[in-house]
Design a protein around this motif. Sequence first.
Motif, mmCIF file in Angstrom:
data_model
loop_
_atom_site.group_PDB
_atom_site.id
_atom_site.type_symbol
_atom_site.label_atom_id
_atom_site.label_comp_id
_atom_site.label_asym_id
_atom_site.label_seq_id
_atom_site.Cartn_x
_atom_site.Cartn_y
_atom_site.Cartn_z
ATOM 1 N N MET A 237 0.812 -1.210 0.000
ATOM 2 C CA MET A 237 0.000 0.000 0.000
ATOM 3 C C MET A 237 0.850 1.267 0.000
ATOM 4 O O MET A 237 0.434 2.300 -0.533
ATOM 5 N N HIS A 238 2.052 1.210 0.556
ATOM 6 C CA HIS A 238 2.938 2.368 0.454
ATOM 7 C C HIS A 238 3.386 2.549 -0.993
ATOM 8 O O HIS A 238 3.540 3.686 -1.468
ATOM 9 N N THR A 239 3.598 1.438 -1.711
ATOM 10 C CA THR A 239 3.918 1.521 -3.136
ATOM 11 C C THR A 239 2.742 2.104 -3.909
ATOM 12 O O THR A 239 2.908 2.992 -4.760
ATOM 13 N N ALA A 240 1.540 1.624 -3.615
ATOM 14 C CA ALA A 240 0.344 2.147 -4.285
ATOM 15 C C ALA A 240 0.191 3.642 -4.036
ATOM 16 O O ALA A 240 -0.102 4.422 -4.949
ATOM 17 N N ASN A 241 0.388 4.059 -2.787
ATOM 18 C CA ASN A 241 0.270 5.471 -2.441
ATOM 19 C C ASN A 241 1.272 6.318 -3.215
ATOM 20 O O ASN A 241 0.952 7.407 -3.702
ATOM 21 N N LYS A 242 2.482 5.800 -3.357
ATOM 22 C CA LYS A 242 3.525 6.515 -4.102
ATOM 23 C C LYS A 242 3.121 6.691 -5.564
ATOM 24 O O LYS A 242 3.304 7.759 -6.146
ATOM 25 N N ASP A 285 -7.279 0.733 -0.126
ATOM 26 C CA ASP A 285 -7.162 1.650 -1.264
ATOM 27 C C ASP A 285 -8.334 2.629 -1.266
ATOM 28 O O ASP A 285 -8.172 3.843 -1.454
ATOM 29 N N TRP A 286 -9.535 2.118 -1.021
ATOM 30 C CA TRP A 286 -10.755 2.934 -0.995
ATOM 31 C C TRP A 286 -10.678 3.978 0.114
ATOM 32 O O TRP A 286 -11.057 5.132 -0.072
ATOM 33 N N LEU A 287 -10.184 3.554 1.286
ATOM 34 C CA LEU A 287 -10.069 4.481 2.415
ATOM 35 C C LEU A 287 -9.105 5.616 2.107
ATOM 36 O O LEU A 287 -9.328 6.772 2.493
ATOM 37 N N MET A 288 -8.025 5.287 1.405
ATOM 38 C CA MET A 288 -7.032 6.306 1.042
ATOM 39 C C MET A 288 -7.594 7.289 0.022
ATOM 40 O O MET A 288 -7.345 8.496 0.100
ATOM 41 N N TYR A 291 -11.905 8.350 1.672
ATOM 42 C CA TYR A 291 -12.274 8.592 3.061
ATOM 43 C C TYR A 291 -11.286 9.482 3.808
ATOM 44 O O TYR A 291 -11.472 9.756 4.989
ATOM 45 N N GLY A 292 -10.234 9.916 3.145
ATOM 46 C CA GLY A 292 -9.301 10.835 3.783
ATOM 47 C C GLY A 292 -8.264 10.205 4.686
ATOM 48 O O GLY A 292 -7.585 10.909 5.443
ATOM 49 N N PHE A 293 -8.122 8.891 4.641
ATOM 50 C CA PHE A 293 -7.103 8.233 5.458
ATOM 51 C C PHE A 293 -5.734 8.331 4.796
ATOM 52 O O PHE A 293 -5.613 8.233 3.567
ATOM 53 N N HIS A 294 -4.700 8.495 5.609
ATOM 54 C CA HIS A 294 -3.330 8.419 5.126
ATOM 55 C C HIS A 294 -2.845 6.983 5.288
ATOM 56 O O HIS A 294 -3.188 6.309 6.271
ATOM 57 N N VAL A 295 -2.048 6.521 4.345
ATOM 58 C CA VAL A 295 -1.609 5.128 4.375
ATOM 59 C C VAL A 295 -0.905 4.796 5.686
ATOM 60 O O VAL A 295 -1.046 3.685 6.218
ATOM 61 N N GLN A 296 -0.157 5.764 6.248
ATOM 62 C CA GLN A 296 0.583 5.524 7.473
ATOM 63 C C GLN A 296 -0.339 5.245 8.658
ATOM 64 O O GLN A 296 0.041 4.549 9.602
ATOM 65 N N PRO A 312 -10.278 -2.799 7.236
ATOM 66 C CA PRO A 312 -9.276 -1.858 7.759
ATOM 67 C C PRO A 312 -9.849 -0.619 8.440
ATOM 68 O O PRO A 312 -9.201 -0.041 9.318
ATOM 69 N N LYS A 313 -11.038 -0.222 8.070
ATOM 70 C CA LYS A 313 -11.658 0.931 8.739
ATOM 71 C C LYS A 313 -12.021 0.584 10.178
ATOM 72 O O LYS A 313 -11.757 1.357 11.111
#
Length: 419
Positions: A237-242, A285-288, A291-296, A312-313
């Motif tokens: 998910m950090h890769t996806a976020n990048k 992925d949906w939350l990021m 929904y305003g969530f940060h991956v960290q 995950p929520k």
Amino acid sequence: MSERLHEKLEILADAAKYDVSCSSSGSKRTNHNKGLGEATGSGICHTYTEDGRCVSLLKILLTNHCIFDCAYCVTRKSNDIKRAAFTVQEVVDLTMNFYRRNYIEGLFLSSGIFKNADYTMERLVSVAKKLRTENKFNGYIHLKTIPGASDELMHEAGLWADRLSVNIEIPTESGLKLLAPDKNIKDMIEPMTYLKKEIIRTKEESKIFKSAPLFAPAGQSTQMIIGASGESDKDIMHTANKFYKGFNLKRVYYSGYVPISNDNRLPGLGSAVPVLRENRLYQTDWLMRFYGFHVQELLNDQFPNLDPEIDPKLSWALRNMAFFPVDVNTADLQLILRVPGIGVQSAQKIVGARRFNKLGWDHLKKIGIAINRAKYFITCNSPITDRKDYTEAKIRQFILNESRSKFLTNGGQQYNLFG
């Protein structure tokens, strides 16, 4: 259809099933010049539009011949499988014939690599160009581009296709080197960078010139294979976020690895396909994205993997009970979005409705929130509350008992994203 063409279709449609990068949302190509099809609002690969309509497309490989020997790929050159290749005209004819019969609404075309990247990419582009120019086809086209192809071919592909994608395949560079030593991550990054710049440039041009040509109007996407290498969910998910931030991707797709060989670098034959893990990654992925969530917040060194039992929520909420209870009549939208059982549309309805009335349980039920889940995390305008000072473990168990049949089904089924 000739017997040989039918055989090719069976081989190359079956080989394409491992690519899950299927979505036509976001395109605005409309029908013109009395052409065929329309991409607006459509989807592909037996997926669903926002209004619940099931749509599909012809999903095939141009060829399953390949010069590479990636351990995770069924079409790798060392695999003893039946090989086939379509001509450009055969793909065009198949697409038009299936469309006229109302079997499909578009085309998803990928390919193994024969000879080199440019040679293969040129043929993919030719398919899309023939459909648009010679057959006046205005339906959805998604081209899976070939890493290493020239910028000129990438540009031409963007003129004819609605969406382009470059698969990064394995979430980390070390994993790619282990399983696909002939490939270079640079060959994947460079075309994604080029597409990002071209998409931005052409959008700016279209604001000035009404006649500016469309360029990949549905954007670009990528896909990662999950479970083939040893990455944690945090790594993935950090890769996806990048990639979302660095390349303005529309989607990242997560494809559970299907064991296809006894290679000791991979999970053994008979291993379960990680469908539940795949689903949890999509939820994250949906939350990021919405929904305003940060991956960290969701995945970090302390929590490197997602909880298989709960989404995950809910997992985040149980780890952060200090944020709760949330008063739905006063809290801001971003905080309401973090309540388990409340989706984006429901949160927006709550914010809109409370301007006219203090909301109680009956109002919230009518809005459509999942009361059995949300009740542990909210307060509302009601003298009676079901919320008690339960421990995190107790809340988790209550929710699991209520939803076990939904989330703990066998691994062969696809799971729904939460609301």
